[in-house]
Write an enzyme that holds these catalytic residues in place. Structure first.
Site, PDB file in Angstrom:
ATOM      1  N   CYS A 241     -10.268  -5.060   0.562  1.00 53.75           N
ATOM      2  CA  CYS A 241     -11.358  -4.087   0.609  1.00 53.75           C
ATOM      3  C   CYS A 241     -12.261  -4.240  -0.622  1.00 53.75           C
ATOM      4  O   CYS A 241     -11.923  -4.947  -1.576  1.00 53.75           O
ATOM      5  CB  CYS A 241     -10.790  -2.668   0.678  1.00 53.75           C
ATOM      6  SG  CYS A 241     -10.258  -2.005  -0.913  1.00 53.75           S
TER       7      CYS A 241
ATOM      8  N   GLU B 214      -2.987  -4.657  -2.983  1.00 56.34           N
ATOM      9  CA  GLU B 214      -3.501  -5.584  -4.000  1.00 56.34           C
ATOM     10  C   GLU B 214      -3.580  -4.914  -5.366  1.00 56.34           C
ATOM     11  O   GLU B 214      -3.224  -5.507  -6.391  1.00 56.34           O
ATOM     12  CB  GLU B 214      -4.907  -6.071  -3.601  1.00 56.34           C
ATOM     13  CG  GLU B 214      -4.950  -6.906  -2.327  1.00 56.34           C
ATOM     14  CD  GLU B 214      -5.150  -6.076  -1.062  1.00 56.34           C
ATOM     15  OE1 GLU B 214      -4.696  -4.907  -1.008  1.00 56.34           O
ATOM     16  OE2 GLU B 214      -5.769  -6.607  -0.123  1.00 56.34           O
TER      17      GLU B 214
ATOM     18  N   ASN C  20       0.839  -1.201   0.000  1.00 53.37           N
ATOM     19  CA  ASN C  20       0.000   0.000   0.000  1.00 53.37           C
ATOM     20  C   ASN C  20       0.872   1.248   0.000  1.00 53.37           C
ATOM     21  O   ASN C  20       1.933   1.287   0.631  1.00 53.37           O
ATOM     22  CB  ASN C  20      -1.009  -0.005   1.151  1.00 53.37           C
ATOM     23  CG  ASN C  20      -0.406  -0.184   2.528  1.00 53.37           C
ATOM     24  OD1 ASN C  20       0.611  -0.832   2.696  1.00 53.37           O
ATOM     25  ND2 ASN C  20      -1.051   0.398   3.528  1.00 53.37           N
TER      26      ASN C  20
ATOM     27  N   GLU D 218       0.374   5.225   0.572  1.00 52.50           N
ATOM     28  CA  GLU D 218      -0.588   6.235   1.021  1.00 52.50           C
ATOM     29  C   GLU D 218      -0.201   7.637   0.560  1.00 52.50           C
ATOM     30  O   GLU D 218       0.855   7.860  -0.026  1.00 52.50           O
ATOM     31  CB  GLU D 218      -0.702   6.159   2.557  1.00 52.50           C
ATOM     32  CG  GLU D 218      -1.259   4.813   3.000  1.00 52.50           C
ATOM     33  CD  GLU D 218      -1.498   4.711   4.499  1.00 52.50           C
ATOM     34  OE1 GLU D 218      -1.059   5.599   5.251  1.00 52.50           O
ATOM     35  OE2 GLU D 218      -2.135   3.726   4.902  1.00 52.50           O
TER      36      GLU D 218
ATOM     37  N   CYS E 246     -10.725  -3.380  -4.068  1.00 54.25           N
ATOM     38  CA  CYS E 246      -9.790  -4.414  -4.537  1.00 54.25           C
ATOM     39  C   CYS E 246     -10.539  -5.664  -5.005  1.00 54.25           C
ATOM     40  O   CYS E 246     -10.138  -6.302  -5.978  1.00 54.25           O
ATOM     41  CB  CYS E 246      -8.775  -4.756  -3.455  1.00 54.25           C
ATOM     42  SG  CYS E 246      -7.591  -3.413  -3.171  1.00 54.25           S
TER      43      CYS E 246
ATOM     44  N   CYS F 189      -4.152   0.572  -2.385  1.00 58.07           N
ATOM     45  CA  CYS F 189      -3.944  -0.659  -1.622  1.00 58.07           C
ATOM     46  C   CYS F 189      -2.855  -1.525  -2.258  1.00 58.07           C
ATOM     47  O   CYS F 189      -2.573  -1.425  -3.461  1.00 58.07           O
ATOM     48  CB  CYS F 189      -5.234  -1.480  -1.600  1.00 58.07           C
ATOM     49  SG  CYS F 189      -6.569  -0.753  -0.661  1.00 58.07           S
TER      50      CYS F 189
HETATM   51  N1  THU Z   1      -5.151  -1.630   2.688  1.00 56.97           N
HETATM   52  C1  THU Z   1      -4.585  -2.421   1.738  1.00 56.97           C
HETATM   53  O1  THU Z   1      -3.545  -2.095   1.150  1.00 56.97           O
HETATM   54  N2  THU Z   1      -5.205  -3.588   1.441  1.00 56.97           N
HETATM   55  C2  THU Z   1      -6.302  -4.072   2.094  1.00 56.97           C
HETATM   56  O2  THU Z   1      -6.751  -5.159   1.774  1.00 56.97           O
HETATM   57  C3  THU Z   1      -6.927  -3.288   3.162  1.00 56.97           C
HETATM   58  C4  THU Z   1      -6.376  -1.937   3.377  1.00 56.97           C
HETATM   59  C5  THU Z   1      -4.453  -0.385   3.041  1.00 56.97           C
HETATM   60  C6  THU Z   1      -5.114   0.888   2.626  1.00 56.97           C
HETATM   61  C7  THU Z   1      -4.541   1.854   3.629  1.00 56.97           C
HETATM   62  O3  THU Z   1      -3.276   2.298   3.155  1.00 56.97           O
HETATM   63  C8  THU Z   1      -4.307   1.030   4.866  1.00 56.97           C
HETATM   64  O4  THU Z   1      -4.319  -0.318   4.444  1.00 56.97           O
HETATM   65  C9  THU Z   1      -5.353   1.224   5.947  1.00 56.97           C
HETATM   66  O5  THU Z   1      -6.627   1.096   5.449  1.00 56.97           O
END
Ligand code: THU
Length: 161
Positions: free
Chosen positions: A112, A75, A62, A64, A115, A73
């Site tokens: 999520c 994925e 991920n 941000e 994804c 994310c």
């Molecule tokens: N996140 C992911 O990268 N994948 C997931 O399956 C769930 C959430 C990330 C998004 C964000 O950067 C952090 O986790 C918190 O939500």
């Protein structure tokens, strides 16, 4: 009126030790790549590692952003990398792990909604179902055989015809 039931199977293992060699390798890699996440805001590092149908492997984390919705994310980072490096090649298996710098990382997290939608599109465009391994840095592991199971009644290209 008829009632329809939607069901899917999920395999649950007590730990990575119960996985076969290849699945354990993928999950260990997903655990390890969490270190490359850029998650200064949530402190929740997610790592994904996949084996593609051509035998290559790719990872994603991920990433941000101070403008929160601009983050992506792990994925979808992985899917973008896979289809940029190896266009048209399906994902055979993807392992997803996380490291919560503020809490526990000993249980599986599942992708999520965005994804899940992206997995379904990826499956359709590559004509290959995606197998998903979910596990934290330790603890129980879940395996889902087909990403489509995670998004029943999906909206897709078929609806745009
Ligand atoms: N996140 C992911 O990268 N994948 C997931 O399956 C769930 C959430 C990330 C998004 C964000 O950067 C952090 O986790 C918190 O939500």
């Amino acid at each position: 009126m008829v009632k329809e039931e939607i069901k899917f199977d999920i395999k649950v293992y007590d730990s990575i030790d119960e996985l076969n060699h290849e699945d354990a390798f993928l999950l260990n890699q997903a655990r390890s790549v969490t270190q490359f996440a850029y998650a200064p805001y949530s402190k929740f590092q997610v790592g994904a590692f996949a084996k593609l149908m051509n035998g290559e492997t790719v990872s994603g984390t991920n990433q941000e952003n101070a403008a929160y919705p601009a983050g992506i994310c792990a994925e979808r980072t992985l899917m973008s990398t896979a289809s940029s490096l190896y266009p048209g090649i399906g994902i055979e298996t993807i392992a997803i792990s996380h490291r919560n710098l503020n809490g526990n990382s000993d249980y599986p997290i599942s992708p999520c909604g965005i994804c899940r939608q992206s997995f379904v599109e990826f499956q359709l465009r590559t004509n290959q179902s995606i197998r998903i391994i979910l596990g934290g840095q330790e603890g129980r592991v879940q395996i889902i055989e087909n990403a489509l199971d995670l998004l029943p009644l999906v909206f897709g290209a078929k609806d745009l015809k």
